[in-house]
Design a protein around this motif. Structure first.
Motif, PDB file in Angstrom:
ATOM      1  N   GLY A 111     -22.553  71.444  72.536  1.00 23.14           N
ATOM      2  CA  GLY A 111     -21.940  71.820  71.271  1.00 23.14           C
ATOM      3  C   GLY A 111     -20.531  72.351  71.431  1.00 23.14           C
ATOM      4  N   LEU A 112     -20.295  73.101  72.512  1.00 20.83           N
ATOM      5  CA  LEU A 112     -18.963  73.661  72.739  1.00 20.83           C
ATOM      6  C   LEU A 112     -17.955  72.592  73.137  1.00 20.83           C
ATOM      7  N   LEU A 113     -18.402  71.567  73.873  1.00 18.45           N
ATOM      8  CA  LEU A 113     -17.463  70.574  74.415  1.00 18.45           C
ATOM      9  C   LEU A 113     -17.295  69.357  73.519  1.00 18.45           C
ATOM     10  N   GLN A 114     -18.296  69.038  72.691  1.00 19.47           N
ATOM     11  CA  GLN A 114     -18.241  67.786  71.936  1.00 19.47           C
ATOM     12  C   GLN A 114     -17.016  67.699  71.032  1.00 19.47           C
ATOM     13  N   PHE A 115     -16.758  68.741  70.245  1.00 18.00           N
ATOM     14  CA  PHE A 115     -15.660  68.680  69.282  1.00 18.00           C
ATOM     15  C   PHE A 115     -14.290  68.590  69.952  1.00 18.00           C
ATOM     16  N   PRO A 116     -13.942  69.495  70.890  1.00 23.15           N
ATOM     17  CA  PRO A 116     -12.613  69.363  71.500  1.00 23.15           C
ATOM     18  C   PRO A 116     -12.430  68.064  72.267  1.00 23.15           C
ATOM     19  N   LEU A 117     -13.492  67.543  72.913  1.00 20.22           N
ATOM     20  CA  LEU A 117     -13.368  66.276  73.628  1.00 20.22           C
ATOM     21  C   LEU A 117     -13.141  65.122  72.666  1.00 20.22           C
ATOM     22  N   CYS A 118     -13.866  65.117  71.538  1.00 14.92           N
ATOM     23  CA  CYS A 118     -13.675  64.053  70.547  1.00 14.92           C
ATOM     24  C   CYS A 118     -12.282  64.101  69.933  1.00 14.92           C
ATOM     25  N   VAL A 119     -11.785  65.297  69.665  1.00 15.55           N
ATOM     26  CA  VAL A 119     -10.420  65.432  69.130  1.00 15.55           C
ATOM     27  C   VAL A 119      -9.403  64.927  70.148  1.00 15.55           C
ATOM     28  N   ALA A 120      -9.602  65.279  71.426  1.00 16.08           N
ATOM     29  CA  ALA A 120      -8.678  64.828  72.471  1.00 16.08           C
ATOM     30  C   ALA A 120      -8.700  63.310  72.624  1.00 16.08           C
ATOM     31  N   LEU A 121      -9.890  62.696  72.524  1.00  9.81           N
ATOM     32  CA  LEU A 121      -9.988  61.243  72.629  1.00  9.81           C
ATOM     33  C   LEU A 121      -9.397  60.538  71.405  1.00  9.81           C
ATOM     34  N   ALA A 122      -9.537  61.148  70.224  1.00 11.33           N
ATOM     35  CA  ALA A 122      -9.015  60.532  69.001  1.00 11.33           C
ATOM     36  C   ALA A 122      -7.510  60.696  68.869  1.00 11.33           C
ATOM     37  N   TRP A 123      -6.951  61.713  69.517  1.00  7.07           N
ATOM     38  CA  TRP A 123      -5.525  62.018  69.358  1.00  7.07           C
ATOM     39  C   TRP A 123      -4.624  60.810  69.660  1.00  7.07           C
ATOM     40  N   PRO A 124      -4.763  60.140  70.822  1.00  6.24           N
ATOM     41  CA  PRO A 124      -3.882  58.982  71.060  1.00  6.24           C
ATOM     42  C   PRO A 124      -4.211  57.788  70.174  1.00  6.24           C
ATOM     43  N   ILE A 125      -5.473  57.689  69.712  1.00  7.90           N
ATOM     44  CA  ILE A 125      -5.870  56.540  68.907  1.00  7.90           C
ATOM     45  C   ILE A 125      -5.242  56.588  67.521  1.00  7.90           C
ATOM     46  N   VAL A 126      -5.186  57.781  66.920  1.00 12.57           N
ATOM     47  CA  VAL A 126      -4.689  57.909  65.547  1.00 12.57           C
ATOM     48  C   VAL A 126      -3.183  58.114  65.492  1.00 12.57           C
ATOM     49  N   GLY A 127      -2.517  58.074  66.640  1.00  8.67           N
ATOM     50  CA  GLY A 127      -1.073  58.312  66.647  1.00  8.67           C
ATOM     51  C   GLY A 127      -0.311  57.331  65.787  1.00  8.67           C
ATOM     52  N   GLY A 128      -0.651  56.042  65.887  1.00  8.86           N
ATOM     53  CA  GLY A 128       0.061  55.039  65.106  1.00  8.86           C
ATOM     54  C   GLY A 128      -0.188  55.171  63.621  1.00  8.86           C
ATOM     55  N   ILE A 129      -1.428  55.497  63.244  1.00 11.80           N
ATOM     56  CA  ILE A 129      -1.747  55.661  61.818  1.00 11.80           C
ATOM     57  C   ILE A 129      -0.989  56.849  61.246  1.00 11.80           C
ATOM     58  N   ALA A 130      -0.974  57.957  61.986  1.00 21.67           N
ATOM     59  CA  ALA A 130      -0.281  59.152  61.505  1.00 21.67           C
ATOM     60  C   ALA A 130       1.223  58.923  61.409  1.00 21.67           C
ATOM     61  N   ALA A 131       1.781  58.156  62.348  1.00 11.77           N
ATOM     62  CA  ALA A 131       3.213  57.883  62.305  1.00 11.77           C
ATOM     63  C   ALA A 131       3.581  57.071  61.075  1.00 11.77           C
ATOM     64  N   ALA A 132       2.690  56.201  60.636  1.00 12.79           N
ATOM     65  CA  ALA A 132       2.970  55.376  59.454  1.00 12.79           C
ATOM     66  C   ALA A 132       2.959  56.196  58.176  1.00 12.79           C
ATOM     67  N   THR A 133       2.130  57.246  58.119  1.00 12.45           N
ATOM     68  CA  THR A 133       2.057  58.065  56.907  1.00 12.45           C
ATOM     69  C   THR A 133       3.223  59.035  56.811  1.00 12.45           C
ATOM     70  N   GLY A 134       3.748  59.474  57.933  1.00 14.16           N
ATOM     71  CA  GLY A 134       4.919  60.342  57.921  1.00 14.16           C
ATOM     72  C   GLY A 134       4.636  61.820  57.829  1.00 14.16           C
ATOM     73  N   GLY A 135       3.385  62.240  57.626  1.00 14.39           N
ATOM     74  CA  GLY A 135       3.059  63.652  57.531  1.00 14.39           C
ATOM     75  C   GLY A 135       3.021  64.306  58.903  1.00 14.39           C
ATOM     76  N   PRO A 136       3.591  65.519  59.053  1.00 14.52           N
ATOM     77  CA  PRO A 136       3.631  66.150  60.379  1.00 14.52           C
ATOM     78  C   PRO A 136       2.270  66.560  60.903  1.00 14.52           C
ATOM     79  N   LEU A 137       1.308  66.825  60.003  1.00 18.62           N
ATOM     80  CA  LEU A 137      -0.014  67.271  60.430  1.00 18.62           C
ATOM     81  C   LEU A 137      -1.086  66.197  60.249  1.00 18.62           C
ATOM     82  N   ASP A 138      -0.670  64.998  59.819  1.00 16.35           N
ATOM     83  CA  ASP A 138      -1.656  63.952  59.560  1.00 16.35           C
ATOM     84  C   ASP A 138      -2.430  63.590  60.823  1.00 16.35           C
ATOM     85  N   ARG A 139      -1.750  63.556  61.955  1.00 13.89           N
ATOM     86  CA  ARG A 139      -2.406  63.181  63.205  1.00 13.89           C
ATOM     87  C   ARG A 139      -3.497  64.179  63.558  1.00 13.89           C
ATOM     88  N   LEU A 140      -3.203  65.461  63.373  1.00 12.64           N
ATOM     89  CA  LEU A 140      -4.188  66.498  63.674  1.00 12.64           C
ATOM     90  C   LEU A 140      -5.390  66.395  62.741  1.00 12.64           C
TER      91      LEU A 140
END
Length: 209
Positions: free
Chosen positions: A42-71
């Motif tokens: 339970g302690l590791l699942q969320f931060p690991l999933c966020v870390a794995l998703a971070w590079p994947i959603v980079g392109g989507i967040a860049a297209a929207t233009g919001g500074p916190l969209d990626r997070l």
């Protein structure tokens, strides 16, 4: 209905009620008895999933233009719907199995991670050590006050009105919106307050159906 303020208000009330119901499913004592495997997962699942998703959603967040969209996208991919998963496990009679207990434990930890994120979310636009410290102190104070109330005030109140289902419903909703409103006054998320209200309610819960 075309009034944006009315739509926002209805959406916020719906989110508050939803997270209050989710909070009712959280039992900290059951987590403590669940064992080290569930706690570590339970302690590791969320931060690991966020870390794995971070590079994947980079392109989507860049297209929207919001500074916190990626997070927000990464955090959203790291969380699951407790209500949906619990309902599915209950329908398949798998809540009491080892896999069901592990899954439920991870979901509860996700809800706790959500409390932490919702506590700092209002200050993400201008996050600073002082703002983070204020949010953390306010969140800890809110949780502490809710726990004290749930142990020393709410049990007597609910025993007094237990014979009237209508009063029980009104009192439960009053407790939910009291904690949610207090969270909003403290600069925290009202949704976080609703989750705290549900998770700190007296342990008169029934298993999910």
């Amino acid at each position: 209905m075309r009034d944006p303020q009315a739509i926002d208000l209805i959406a916020e009330i719906g989110l508050i009620l939803l997270l209050f119901i989710v909070g009712l499913e959280i039992d900290v004592r059951e987590i403590a008895r669940a064992g080290r495997a569930i706690v570590v997962s339970g302690l590791l699942q969320f931060p690991l999933c966020v870390a794995l998703a971070w590079p994947i959603v980079g392109g989507i967040a860049a297209a929207t233009g919001g500074p916190l969209d990626r997070l927000y996208l990464a955090v959203g991919l790291g969380l699951s719907s407790t209500l949906v998963v619990v309902k599915l496990l209950s329908d398949k009679f798998e809540l009491s199995t080892f896999g069901g207990r592990v899954t439920l434990g991870i979901l509860v930890f996700q809800d706790l991670w959500a409390i932490v994120f919702l506590a700092v979310q209002p200050n993400l636009g201008a996050l600073s050590p002082a703002a983070l410290l204020r949010s953390t102190a306010a969140g800890v104070g809110l949780v502490g006050a809710a726990v004290v109330m749930s142990r020393h005030v709410l049990p007597s109140l609910f025993r007094f009105i237990a014979r009237s289902p209508e009063l029980m419903l009104v009192a439960s909703m009053a407790w939910c919106f009291l904690v949610a409103g207090t969270a909003g006054r403290l600069g925290l998320s009202t949704a976080m307050g609703a989750l705290v209200a549900g998770s700190s309610s007296p342990p008169s819960r029934t298993p999910p159906r």
